[in-house]
Design a protein around this motif. Structure first.
Motif, PDB file in Angstrom:
ATOM      1  N   MET A 109      12.762  38.643  28.490  1.00 54.87           N
ATOM      2  CA  MET A 109      13.788  39.683  28.418  1.00 54.87           C
ATOM      3  C   MET A 109      15.160  39.089  28.182  1.00 54.87           C
ATOM      4  O   MET A 109      15.969  39.660  27.438  1.00 54.87           O
ATOM      5  N   ILE A 110      15.446  37.942  28.796  1.00 56.03           N
ATOM      6  CA  ILE A 110      16.742  37.278  28.581  1.00 56.03           C
ATOM      7  C   ILE A 110      16.909  36.903  27.113  1.00 56.03           C
ATOM      8  O   ILE A 110      17.941  37.186  26.483  1.00 56.03           O
ATOM      9  N   TRP A 111      15.893  36.255  26.549  1.00 51.05           N
ATOM     10  CA  TRP A 111      15.987  35.829  25.157  1.00 51.05           C
ATOM     11  C   TRP A 111      15.936  37.014  24.191  1.00 51.05           C
ATOM     12  O   TRP A 111      16.549  36.961  23.122  1.00 51.05           O
ATOM     13  N   ARG A 112      15.220  38.054  24.562  1.00 52.87           N
ATOM     14  CA  ARG A 112      15.203  39.242  23.711  1.00 52.87           C
ATOM     15  C   ARG A 112      16.592  39.865  23.656  1.00 52.87           C
ATOM     16  O   ARG A 112      17.024  40.326  22.585  1.00 52.87           O
ATOM     17  N   SER A 118      21.108  43.740  16.655  1.00 49.72           N
ATOM     18  CA  SER A 118      22.365  44.488  16.590  1.00 49.72           C
ATOM     19  C   SER A 118      23.478  43.849  17.404  1.00 49.72           C
ATOM     20  O   SER A 118      24.577  43.608  16.897  1.00 49.72           O
ATOM     21  N   PHE A 119      23.218  43.572  18.699  1.00 47.71           N
ATOM     22  CA  PHE A 119      24.309  43.057  19.540  1.00 47.71           C
ATOM     23  C   PHE A 119      23.866  41.872  20.385  1.00 47.71           C
ATOM     24  O   PHE A 119      24.399  41.654  21.466  1.00 47.71           O
ATOM     25  N   GLY A 120      22.916  41.100  19.918  1.00 49.14           N
ATOM     26  CA  GLY A 120      22.495  39.911  20.646  1.00 49.14           C
ATOM     27  C   GLY A 120      23.584  38.856  20.660  1.00 49.14           C
ATOM     28  O   GLY A 120      24.298  38.641  19.665  1.00 49.14           O
ATOM     29  N   PHE A 121      23.717  38.164  21.783  1.00 50.61           N
ATOM     30  CA  PHE A 121      24.772  37.152  21.935  1.00 50.61           C
ATOM     31  C   PHE A 121      24.587  36.025  20.932  1.00 50.61           C
ATOM     32  O   PHE A 121      25.525  35.661  20.206  1.00 50.61           O
ATOM     33  N   LEU A 122      23.373  35.460  20.861  1.00 49.44           N
ATOM     34  CA  LEU A 122      23.125  34.371  19.919  1.00 49.44           C
ATOM     35  C   LEU A 122      23.048  34.883  18.488  1.00 49.44           C
ATOM     36  O   LEU A 122      23.471  34.188  17.558  1.00 49.44           O
ATOM     37  N   THR A 123      22.541  36.092  18.308  1.00 46.44           N
ATOM     38  CA  THR A 123      22.435  36.647  16.961  1.00 46.44           C
ATOM     39  C   THR A 123      23.809  36.797  16.320  1.00 46.44           C
ATOM     40  O   THR A 123      23.973  36.578  15.110  1.00 46.44           O
ATOM     41  N   ALA A 147      10.905  31.002  17.005  1.00 42.51           N
ATOM     42  CA  ALA A 147      11.669  31.478  18.158  1.00 42.51           C
ATOM     43  C   ALA A 147      10.821  31.454  19.428  1.00 42.51           C
ATOM     44  O   ALA A 147      11.297  31.065  20.503  1.00 42.51           O
ATOM     45  N   LEU A 148       9.555  31.857  19.320  1.00 40.10           N
ATOM     46  CA  LEU A 148       8.665  31.814  20.478  1.00 40.10           C
ATOM     47  C   LEU A 148       8.491  30.390  20.983  1.00 40.10           C
ATOM     48  O   LEU A 148       8.502  30.140  22.197  1.00 40.10           O
ATOM     49  N   MET A 149       8.351  29.444  20.067  1.00 37.08           N
ATOM     50  CA  MET A 149       8.187  28.048  20.473  1.00 37.08           C
ATOM     51  C   MET A 149       9.454  27.510  21.123  1.00 37.08           C
ATOM     52  O   MET A 149       9.386  26.766  22.115  1.00 37.08           O
ATOM     53  N   VAL A 150      10.612  27.893  20.591  1.00 43.00           N
ATOM     54  CA  VAL A 150      11.881  27.453  21.182  1.00 43.00           C
ATOM     55  C   VAL A 150      12.028  27.990  22.605  1.00 43.00           C
ATOM     56  O   VAL A 150      12.436  27.272  23.522  1.00 43.00           O
ATOM     57  N   VAL A 151      11.686  29.257  22.812  1.00 45.28           N
ATOM     58  CA  VAL A 151      11.781  29.859  24.137  1.00 45.28           C
ATOM     59  C   VAL A 151      10.827  29.164  25.110  1.00 45.28           C
ATOM     60  O   VAL A 151      11.195  28.866  26.255  1.00 45.28           O
ATOM     61  N   VAL A 222       6.739  40.261  25.304  1.00 47.38           N
ATOM     62  CA  VAL A 222       8.080  40.817  25.454  1.00 47.38           C
ATOM     63  C   VAL A 222       8.881  40.690  24.163  1.00 47.38           C
ATOM     64  O   VAL A 222       9.578  41.629  23.760  1.00 47.38           O
ATOM     65  N   LEU A 223       8.779  39.544  23.476  1.00 47.91           N
ATOM     66  CA  LEU A 223       9.635  39.289  22.321  1.00 47.91           C
ATOM     67  C   LEU A 223       9.087  39.879  21.026  1.00 47.91           C
ATOM     68  O   LEU A 223       9.832  40.481  20.247  1.00 47.91           O
ATOM     69  N   THR A 224       7.799  39.701  20.745  1.00 46.04           N
ATOM     70  CA  THR A 224       7.271  40.110  19.439  1.00 46.04           C
ATOM     71  C   THR A 224       6.072  41.048  19.526  1.00 46.04           C
ATOM     72  O   THR A 224       5.726  41.677  18.528  1.00 46.04           O
TER      73      THR A 224
END
Length: 283
Positions: A109-112, A118-123, A147-151, A222-224
Motif C-alpha cells: 500500500m505504501i508503494w502503491r 495521478s498523484f504518487g510522490f515518486l511518480t 517495480a515488483l522486484m524493486v519493492v 496490492v500493486l498489480t
C-alpha cells in the motif's frame, strides 16, 4: 504438547484438507458434480497445455533469480558496513530493519500510494525526469514486473543484512587478526577468511529467502493483482485467481500443493548442501 496441538491445527490439518480437496471437483460453477471425487484430474488440468501455470512458474523463477541475489549482495554490503563500531550504529541498524518489520500488505500500500499515476510522490518526480509520461508504470508489463522486484528488494534486503550481520558477529577474530598482522588487505581478509566462514549462514539465508520469495503474494496482489493481463502473475497469484476468481477450489488446492512441493524441493537441495558443508567442516 500445546505446541504440537497448535502445529497440528495450524499446519498439518490445513495440509490434509488441501490434499483431499485437490482430488475433488470443487468448482462452484459446476453445481451437479460439486464435491465429486475426480482423482488426479485437477492436477492434469493444472499442468495441462491450456494452463497458465507454466507461465506463472517462469515468472516466479525470474522473480526469485533476480530478487534473492540482489537482496543477498545488498544485505552483505550493508552488514559489512555496519560490522564496526561508529556513532549511531544501533540507530542505523534499527532504521534499516523497518521495511522488514512492516507487514507486506502495508508495504504494498505504501508503494502503491507513492507510484500512483495521478498523484504518487515518486511518480511526480519520475514524470519530471521524463519517465512514464505516456504509459503509467503499472500499465507496462516490463516496468510493472521491475517495480515488483524493486519493492521486494527494498522490503527484504534488511532480512539478509540481519543474517549476514549475525554471521559476521560470530566469526572468530583470531584468523582475522593474524591475517592483518601478516599484511593482508581488507578485501583479502573478507574474500579469503570472512566469506568462507560465512558460507553456512549464506546458504541458510538464501534458502529461506528463496522459499519465501517463491510464495510472494501480498505486494503483487496490492500493486498489480497479476496484471496487466497476467504478466506479473506469480504462482501464488495464479493459485489465488484459480480459487477465488475462477472459483475452482479443487484446481486451486492442487496448484497450492504444487507450490509447496516446489518449496520442499528447494529446501531439500539446500539442506543437502548445508549437510555436506557441515560434514566437510567437521573433517
Amino acid at each position: 504438547m500445546p505446541v504440537i496441538v497448535f502445529l497440528v491445527f495450524s499446519s498439518l490439518l490445513p495440509a490434509v484438507i488441501a490434499l483431499t480437496d485437490s482430488f475433488r471437483n470443487l468448482s462452484l460453477t459446476d453445481v451437479f458434480q460439486h464435491g465429486q471425487f475426480v482423482g488426479l484430474d485437477n492436477y492434469r488440468l493444472a499442468l495441462g497445455d491450456d494452463s497458465n501455470l507454466y507461465h506463472s512458474l517462469w515468472l516466479t523463477l525470474i522473480f526469485v533469480a533476480v530478487v534473492v541475489p540482489a537482496e543477498f549482495m545488498l544485505g552483505l554490503a550493508l552488514a559489512k558496513i555496519l560490522n564496526r563500531e561508529f556513532w549511531g550504529r544501533r540507530f542505523w541498524i534499527t532504521i534499516l530493519l523497518i521495511p522488514t518489520m512492516i507487514a507486506p500488505v502495508v508495504v504494498g500500500m505504501i508503494w502503491r500510494f507513492m507510484l500512483m499515476p495521478s498523484f504518487g510522490f515518486l511518480t511526480y518526480y519520475l514524470n519530471k525526469m521524463g519517465f512514464f509520461k505516456s504509459v503509467p508504470l503499472f500499465s507496462d508489463p516490463t516496468t510493472a514486473f521491475i517495480a515488483l522486484m524493486v519493492v521486494d528488494i527494498w522490503e527484504w534486503t534488511p532480512f539478509m543484512m540481519l543474517f549476514m550481520l549475525a554471521g559476521l558477529f560470530s566469526i572468530p577474530q583470531d584468523p582475522i587478526e593474524a591475517a592483518d598482522i601478516d599484511g593482508a588487505s581488507t578485501w583479502q581478509i573478507f574474500w579469503h577468511i570472512e566469506l568462507p566462514l560465512l558460507r553456512p549462514m549464506i546458504i541458510l539465508a538464501i534458502m529461506f529467502r528463496t522459499i519465501d520469495a517463491s510464495k510472494t503474494f501480498d505486494i503483487v496482489h496490492v500493486l498489480t493483482e497479476g496484471g496487466p493481463g497476467n504478466t506479473t502473475e506469480l504462482m501464488s497469484v495464479f493459485a489465488f485467481r484459480t480459487s477465488f476468481v475462477s472459483w475452482d477450489l479443487g484446481i486451486g488446492a492442487a496448484v497450492c500443493l504444487l507450490i509447496a512441493f516446489f518449496s520442499l524441493l528447494v529446501a531439500s537441495i539446500f539442506y543437502k548442501v548445508v549437510s555436506r558443508e557441515t560434514v566437510e567442516a567437521a573433517k
